[in-house]
Design a protein around this motif. Structure first.
Motif, short mmCIF file in Angstrom:
data_model
loop_
_atom_site.label_atom_id
_atom_site.label_comp_id
_atom_site.label_asym_id
_atom_site.label_seq_id
_atom_site.Cartn_x
_atom_site.Cartn_y
_atom_site.Cartn_z
N SER A 219 1.29 -1.44 -0.35
CA SER A 219 0.10 0.23 -0.04
C SER A 219 1.21 0.93 0.09
CB SER A 219 -0.88 0.44 1.51
OG SER A 219 -1.68 -0.92 1.32
N GLN A 252 -1.00 -11.38 -0.53
CA GLN A 252 -0.47 -10.05 -1.22
C GLN A 252 -0.84 -9.85 -2.15
OE1 GLN A 252 2.76 -7.94 0.91
NE2 GLN A 252 2.88 -9.65 2.61
N GLU A 255 -3.64 -9.19 -3.91
CA GLU A 255 -3.76 -7.68 -3.16
C GLU A 255 -2.93 -7.17 -4.38
OE1 GLU A 255 -2.01 -3.87 -0.42
OE2 GLU A 255 -2.05 -5.48 -0.12
N SER A 258 -4.87 -6.98 -7.99
CA SER A 258 -5.63 -6.35 -7.59
C SER A 258 -5.50 -4.53 -8.28
CB SER A 258 -6.63 -5.80 -6.30
OG SER A 258 -5.57 -5.01 -6.00
N TYR A 259 -4.20 -3.89 -8.19
CA TYR A 259 -4.43 -2.75 -8.40
C TYR A 259 -3.25 -2.60 -10.09
CZ TYR A 259 -3.25 -0.95 -3.80
OH TYR A 259 -3.63 -0.05 -2.61
#
Length: 384
Positions: A219, A252, A255, A258-259
């Protein structure tokens, strides 16, 4: 010359040095943020002009000229030896150092808001996520954008360029990233060594501990990539490190995938060459570079699987096949039967022109490179 550093990297030496650097930088950043609160209060009260020659944040001014802390200098000397760099990779130093570097950049850039921004806008931008902050900033932008741009540029030049600490952190990260690339290019036997950064064979306790430490790294990296103050070389280093920051963990990897789906607009691949330097293009460019150079190692397998599941690969594939001619290119006679080779010249000419139009499609080369990088030595991806 640096042989004595082998002594301090024995046992838990690397972890102790990293912890010492983290503690020093953490304390420094707390003082910078504290002084920034005082500086902003003075601006709101009118006791300090924003276009003055002084920064107003004394800790940040001093930090811009100070030498790196002793622990960081010691780590830099240790990194000159290949065997010490292997220990740094095994200790996940790239993640720790990258987190520290981005923390510093975020603290330094925290005050780089347009001079016309209100206190409410500043507060909103610091409490929202990246996309919301950008929208709020755009909606509340002041008309004197030119003067605020000059102020931002002055601040940027004062604290970002040639900062000894950030320069040294980036230098170490780049050295370790180069070692990662060298390991990836070696055979699988080399990658299975315990000291290899790309080796994910860990005990359950090690995986749990590492996961706790690295929860916020992705993040933080993504938010910092929105900043135009990050240099192009640093963005390339981050793009190279991104898949390894997942450490092969499913959560991770999901995640990060998804970006990819969120920020890579496949239909805009044709505009990659004409992108202006700005926040909106930074993430897309970074993720496209990451996909193109994604190494064919086990630590990236879960990321590839997640990219398949969330539909990113399908989007790229559909973009690649869009308007593709139904017949093979006429300049490849091996793909045609003898009867088909005797077709009239006009049909051949029309088909040749159709293929030329297809190959001239903007973004086609990027789509091919992305799929090539994703498919490298990954059978599930190749079967799509």
């Amino acid at each position: 010359e640096f042989g004595i550093t082998r002594i301090i990297t024995q046992g838990r030496g690397v972890s102790i040095i990293l912890s010492s650097i983290e503690e020093t930088i953490s304390g420094l950043l707390r003082r910078i943020r504290r002084d920034e609160v005082v500086r902003r209060r003075r601006l709101l009260n009118g006791s300090q002009e924003e276009n003055s020659n002084t920064d107003g944040n004394l800790t940040r001014e001093k930090f811009a000229k100070s030498r790196p802390c002793p622990g960081l200098v010691l780590l830099r000397h240790s990194a000159n030896l290949a065997e010490n760099r292997k220990k740094l990779l095994a200790a996940r130093a790239p993640t720790v150092l990258l987190r520290m570097l981005l923390d510093i950049l975020n603290a330094i850039n925290r005050s780089l808001k347009p001079s016309g921004s209100s206190a409410l806008t500043i507060a909103i931008s610091e409490s929202m996520d990246v996309d919301e902050a950008e929208n709020a900033s755009n909606e509340n932008a002041a008309p004197d954008a030119a003067s605020s741009s000059n102020v931002t540029s002055r601040h940027h030049g004062s604290h970002m360029e040639g900062n000894p600490t950030t320069d040294m952190l980036q230098e170490i990260i780049e050295m370790l990233a180069s070692d990662i690339s060298a390991e990836v290019s070696q055979n699988s036997e080399e990658l299975s060594r315990p000291t290899s950064f790309v080796n994910i064979n860990q005990t359950e306790n090690q995986q749990t501990s590492a996961g706790d430490d690295d929860d916020g790294t992705l993040s933080l990296v993504l938010k910092s990539l929105h900043s135009t103050q990050l240099s192009a070389p640093l963005r390339k280093v981050i793009a190279k490190l991104l898949p390894f920051l997942t450490y092969g963990q499913v959560a991770q990897s999901k995640e990060l995938a998804s970006y990819f789906d969120k920020y890579v607009n496949v239909e805009s691949l044709g505009m990659m060459e004409t992108f202006q330097k700005g926040n909106k293009s930074i993430l897309m460019t970074t993720f496209v570079e990451t996909a193109i150079s994604l190494p064919p190692v086990s630590v990236c397998d879960n990321l590839r699987k997640e990219l398949i599941q969330n539909g990113f690969v399908k989007k790229v594939l559909m973009y690649l096949m869009k308007d593709a001619p139904a017949k093979p290119a006429p300049w490849s006679p091996a793909l045609y039967s003898k009867l088909e080779q005797q077709s009239d010249e006009k049909a051949k000419s029309d088909l040749k022109e159709e293929w030329r139009r297809y190959f001239n499609r903007p973004g086609l080369a990027y789509a091919i490179k992305v799929l090539t990088g994703l498919c490298s030595k990954h059978s599930q991806m190749q079967m799509l």
